[in-house]
Write an enzyme that holds these catalytic residues in place. Structure first.
Site, PDB file in Angstrom:
ATOM      1  N   GLN A 125      -5.218  -7.144  -2.564  1.00 27.56           N
ATOM      2  CA  GLN A 125      -5.465  -8.261  -1.671  1.00 27.56           C
ATOM      3  C   GLN A 125      -5.248  -9.550  -2.446  1.00 27.56           C
ATOM      4  O   GLN A 125      -5.159  -9.506  -3.662  1.00 27.56           O
ATOM      5  CB  GLN A 125      -6.877  -8.187  -1.133  1.00 27.56           C
ATOM      6  CG  GLN A 125      -7.132  -6.935  -0.302  1.00 27.56           C
ATOM      7  CD  GLN A 125      -8.481  -6.942   0.415  1.00 27.56           C
ATOM      8  OE1 GLN A 125      -9.250  -7.879   0.329  1.00 27.56           O
ATOM      9  NE2 GLN A 125      -8.771  -5.845   1.120  1.00 27.56           N
ATOM     10  N   TYR A 138      -1.390   3.120  -0.780  1.00 25.13           N
ATOM     11  CA  TYR A 138      -1.887   2.633  -2.065  1.00 25.13           C
ATOM     12  C   TYR A 138      -1.430   3.561  -3.181  1.00 25.13           C
ATOM     13  O   TYR A 138      -1.376   4.783  -3.003  1.00 25.13           O
ATOM     14  CB  TYR A 138      -3.418   2.581  -2.064  1.00 25.13           C
ATOM     15  CG  TYR A 138      -3.981   1.419  -1.260  1.00 25.13           C
ATOM     16  CD1 TYR A 138      -4.019   0.142  -1.804  1.00 25.13           C
ATOM     17  CD2 TYR A 138      -4.457   1.592   0.033  1.00 25.13           C
ATOM     18  CE1 TYR A 138      -4.526  -0.941  -1.085  1.00 25.13           C
ATOM     19  CE2 TYR A 138      -4.973   0.523   0.764  1.00 25.13           C
ATOM     20  CZ  TYR A 138      -4.999  -0.742   0.197  1.00 25.13           C
ATOM     21  OH  TYR A 138      -5.509  -1.810   0.900  1.00 25.13           O
ATOM     22  N   GLU A 180      -9.605 -10.036   2.905  1.00 24.79           N
ATOM     23  CA  GLU A 180     -10.673  -9.343   3.634  1.00 24.79           C
ATOM     24  C   GLU A 180     -12.024  -9.878   3.172  1.00 24.79           C
ATOM     25  O   GLU A 180     -12.161 -10.340   2.031  1.00 24.79           O
ATOM     26  CB  GLU A 180     -10.563  -7.831   3.364  1.00 24.79           C
ATOM     27  CG  GLU A 180     -11.632  -7.014   4.067  1.00 24.79           C
ATOM     28  CD  GLU A 180     -11.337  -5.509   4.091  1.00 24.79           C
ATOM     29  OE1 GLU A 180     -10.366  -5.066   3.445  1.00 24.79           O
ATOM     30  OE2 GLU A 180     -12.087  -4.779   4.782  1.00 24.79           O
ATOM     31  N   GLU A 232      -0.828  -3.026   4.099  1.00 27.45           N
ATOM     32  CA  GLU A 232      -1.683  -2.842   2.912  1.00 27.45           C
ATOM     33  C   GLU A 232      -0.909  -1.993   1.914  1.00 27.45           C
ATOM     34  O   GLU A 232      -0.482  -0.868   2.241  1.00 27.45           O
ATOM     35  CB  GLU A 232      -3.006  -2.149   3.262  1.00 27.45           C
ATOM     36  CG  GLU A 232      -3.949  -3.028   4.052  1.00 27.45           C
ATOM     37  CD  GLU A 232      -5.327  -2.427   4.268  1.00 27.45           C
ATOM     38  OE1 GLU A 232      -5.772  -1.631   3.404  1.00 27.45           O
ATOM     39  OE2 GLU A 232      -5.937  -2.752   5.295  1.00 27.45           O
ATOM     40  N   ASN A 291      -7.622  -1.197  12.773  1.00 26.67           N
ATOM     41  CA  ASN A 291      -7.187  -0.972  11.395  1.00 26.67           C
ATOM     42  C   ASN A 291      -7.579   0.431  10.961  1.00 26.67           C
ATOM     43  O   ASN A 291      -8.728   0.849  11.164  1.00 26.67           O
ATOM     44  CB  ASN A 291      -7.868  -1.979  10.450  1.00 26.67           C
ATOM     45  CG  ASN A 291      -7.654  -1.632   8.986  1.00 26.67           C
ATOM     46  OD1 ASN A 291      -6.558  -1.827   8.446  1.00 26.67           O
ATOM     47  ND2 ASN A 291      -8.683  -1.098   8.324  1.00 26.67           N
ATOM     48  N   GLU A 292      -6.654   1.146  10.394  1.00 31.39           N
ATOM     49  CA  GLU A 292      -6.935   2.493   9.864  1.00 31.39           C
ATOM     50  C   GLU A 292      -7.840   3.276  10.820  1.00 31.39           C
ATOM     51  O   GLU A 292      -8.872   3.832  10.416  1.00 31.39           O
ATOM     52  CB  GLU A 292      -7.531   2.417   8.446  1.00 31.39           C
ATOM     53  CG  GLU A 292      -6.542   1.862   7.447  1.00 31.39           C
ATOM     54  CD  GLU A 292      -6.941   2.047   5.981  1.00 31.39           C
ATOM     55  OE1 GLU A 292      -8.060   2.485   5.694  1.00 31.39           O
ATOM     56  OE2 GLU A 292      -6.091   1.733   5.112  1.00 31.39           O
TER      57      GLU A 292
HETATM   58  O1  AHR Z   1      -8.016  -2.951   0.935  1.00 27.21           O
HETATM   59  C1  AHR Z   1      -9.222  -2.236   0.899  1.00 27.21           C
HETATM   60  C2  AHR Z   1      -9.372  -1.267   2.053  1.00 27.21           C
HETATM   61  O2  AHR Z   1      -8.379  -0.286   1.965  1.00 27.21           O
HETATM   62  C3  AHR Z   1      -9.166  -1.825   3.434  1.00 27.21           C
HETATM   63  O3  AHR Z   1     -10.313  -2.411   3.946  1.00 27.21           O
HETATM   64  C4  AHR Z   1      -8.806  -0.605   4.232  1.00 27.21           C
HETATM   65  O4  AHR Z   1      -7.991  -0.914   5.333  1.00 27.21           O
HETATM   66  C5  AHR Z   1      -8.122   0.284   3.215  1.00 27.21           C
HETATM   67  O5  AHR Z   1      -8.629   1.557   3.241  1.00 27.21           O
END
Ligand code: AHR
Length: 500
Positions: free
Chosen positions: A354, A248, A25, A305, A172-173
């Site tokens: 990432q 995450y 990103e 992600e 995205n999201e």
């Molecule tokens: O990876 C960092 C961020 O986490 C990304 O931009 C977003 O999609 C997620 O919230």
């Protein structure tokens, strides 16, 4: 002793190489400095891409790279990133540190990077703040071979042949940073936007990816699918080829108290693993919902992600999400990749967040310096699974490990057979303190030669700039083969990869 039963006569699915995918990103020093330094940099580079990073990524066989975001994708206007660099628009990267983005890395540079890596392409389009026309013209610019204003513009900018777009994300999201939408609203927009993601060459289909849920938001998955499937002809499968899940692992109690990446105790170690282990349940439950709409398995679940999200390193820009990476992170990666392998019927892609210098990176850079993180070595140890056939495997006597009420299964495993007939088995011992004897018991197979590799260290070991790497792969000693059984001892906090 842990017995792992492997029935090599039974295959349970194909492990898409894309499960070992990565994500890049425009965030902090992921692209700028981490990957792209420009042609005039003193850091050795090919067409602006730093050679050390590209070579290291080739070694782990990066199969696909998602770009340009993330949150950034829903504010990215692709036309700002084409043409002569001196004319490219400067914008504020409002999501990530308010830095000025000079757009010197754009569409042409992304495809050049993927060419150097030899990987598939995954573009994430802007649904949050972009128009249908903008998205449609980007696809035309990249993939149309005939004569049109977009293809002529591409040629004028130096690219004669169309590129191959393998995957295209429509937003995205969008439940959060990508527009704060409800699932019904997003799904209607998805149906609208995806209509104009045209495939100009039937031999080169574009896999369309819908925005999926945040972690365990099962209602989002169900509502998006209900809306997408509403009155849709059966053969279009809700107009999508995949739906993306983001999850995450945040070790601390909330996003304000995530915890240090390197300075943590045993309790935080096991809490992290316990939270990471939730991936299995989430993948299974989202898969079950998808199954209701798509029992034949046309729609992939892309975990595009995932990874550990710690506090940023002290003294670094909070908007850059730069964190160190220890053996704890390696344990999370090893466990998660085993989970993905075993859920490969639905999980067709996953992209750790990432690739360089952001969150759970495989590579960190500092100016011209570079280190390979413990997580990098896990991807290296697991690469034999890419494109393999998943073999039936299970643990006969699952033990738990942890502190107090915080317990997690001690061993995670997966096994696959590659096209050349060799079998790869990966095993992780999550215990921070106890070694474990492991025996693989095959049904019929009598292994001849066994090549074993080991990654181990203390839970908070990590690799530093300017020092000999503390964490690196070694040969696994003491492997015993007796008929159909293979046994070895795993030190605490370790990952083993065997090729048989
Ligand atoms: O990876 C960092 C961020 O986490 C990304 O931009 C977003 O999609 C997620 O919230």
């Amino acid at each position: 002793m842990t017995n792992i039963i492997i029935d090599e006569r039974k295959t349970e699915g194909h492990i898409n190489p894309e499960i070992y995918g990565h994500f890049s990103e425009h965030l902090g020093h992921c692209i700028y400095g981490g990957i792209y330094v420009g042609e005039n940099s003193e850091i050795p580079n090919v067409n602006g891409m730093r050679t050390d990073v590209v070579e290291a990524l080739k070694q782990i066989q990066v199969p696909v790279l998602r770009w340009p975001g993330g949150c950034f994708a829903d504010e990215y206007h692709w036309m700002d990133g084409i043409g002569p660099k001196e004319n490219r628009k400067r914008m504020i990267n409002t999501n990530w540190g308010g830095e000025v983005e000079d757009n010197s890395f754009g569409t042409h540079e992304y495809f050049e990077l993927c060419r150097q890596l030899g990987c598939k392409t995954y573009i994430n389009g802007n649904l949050g703040s972009g128009t249908v026309r903008e998205m449609s013209e980007w696809v035309e610019y990249m993939t149309f071979d005939g004569e049109s204003s977009m293809s002529l513009l591409r040629r004028k900018n130096g690219q004669e042949e169309p590129w191959r777009v393998n995957y295209f994300g429509v937003g995205n999201e969008n439940w959060g940073g990508g527009g704060c939408m409800t699932p019904e609203y997003y799904a209607n927009l998805y149906r609208h936007y995806q209509t104009y993601v045209r495939v100009y060459d039937e031999k080169k289909p574009i896999c369309r990816v819908a925005c999926g849920p945040n972690s365990d938001d099962y209602a989002w998955t169900r509502k998006v699918l209900e809306t997408a499937f509403y009155m849709a002809p059966a053969h279009v499968h809700g107009y999508m080829d995949a739906i993306a899940l983001h999850y995450y692992t945040v070790p601390g109690p909330d996003w304000q108290h995530k915890g240090s990446a390197v300075d943590f105790d045993l309790q935080a170690y096991y809490t992290t693993l316990q939270k990471a282990a939730r991936m299995e349940e989430m993948v299974k439950r989202h898969s079950r919902i998808i199954e209701e709409f798509d029992p034949e398995g046309h729609i992939g679940l892309f975990v595009d992600e995932w990874g550990c999200w710690h506090d940023v390193e002290p003294g670094t820009n909070p908007g850059f999400l730069y964190q160190q990476n220890t053996m704890r992170d390696a344990m999370v990666a090893a466990m998660t990749l085993n989970i993905f392998n075993k859920q490969c019927r639905r999980v067709k892609m996953a992209n750790i967040a990432q690739v360089v210098n952001v969150l759970q990176s495989v590579i960190l850079t500092d100016g011209e310096k570079m280190v390979l993180t413990p997580t990098y070595h896990v991807f290296d140890l697991y690469k034999g699974h890419q494109g393999g056939e998943l073999l039936s495997s299970s643990i006969e006597n699952t033990k738990q490990t942890g502190t107090g009420a915080c317990q997690v299964a001690q061993i995670y495993e997966s096994a696959s057979r590659s096209q050349d007939g060799s079998i790869t088995v990966t095993v992780v011992n999550l215990s921070a303190e106890e070694s474990e004897k492991v025996e693989l018991q095959f049904a019929d197979f009598q292994p001849g030669t066994v090549n074993g590799q080991l990654l181990t260290g203390k839970m908070d070991d990590y690799n530093r700039f300017d020092q000999e790497p503390q964490v690196k792969v070694k040969a696994l000693d003491g492997v015993e083969v007796k008929g159909k059984n293979v046994s070895f001892t795993m030190p605490p906090c370790s990952v083993v990869s065997l090729t048989l």
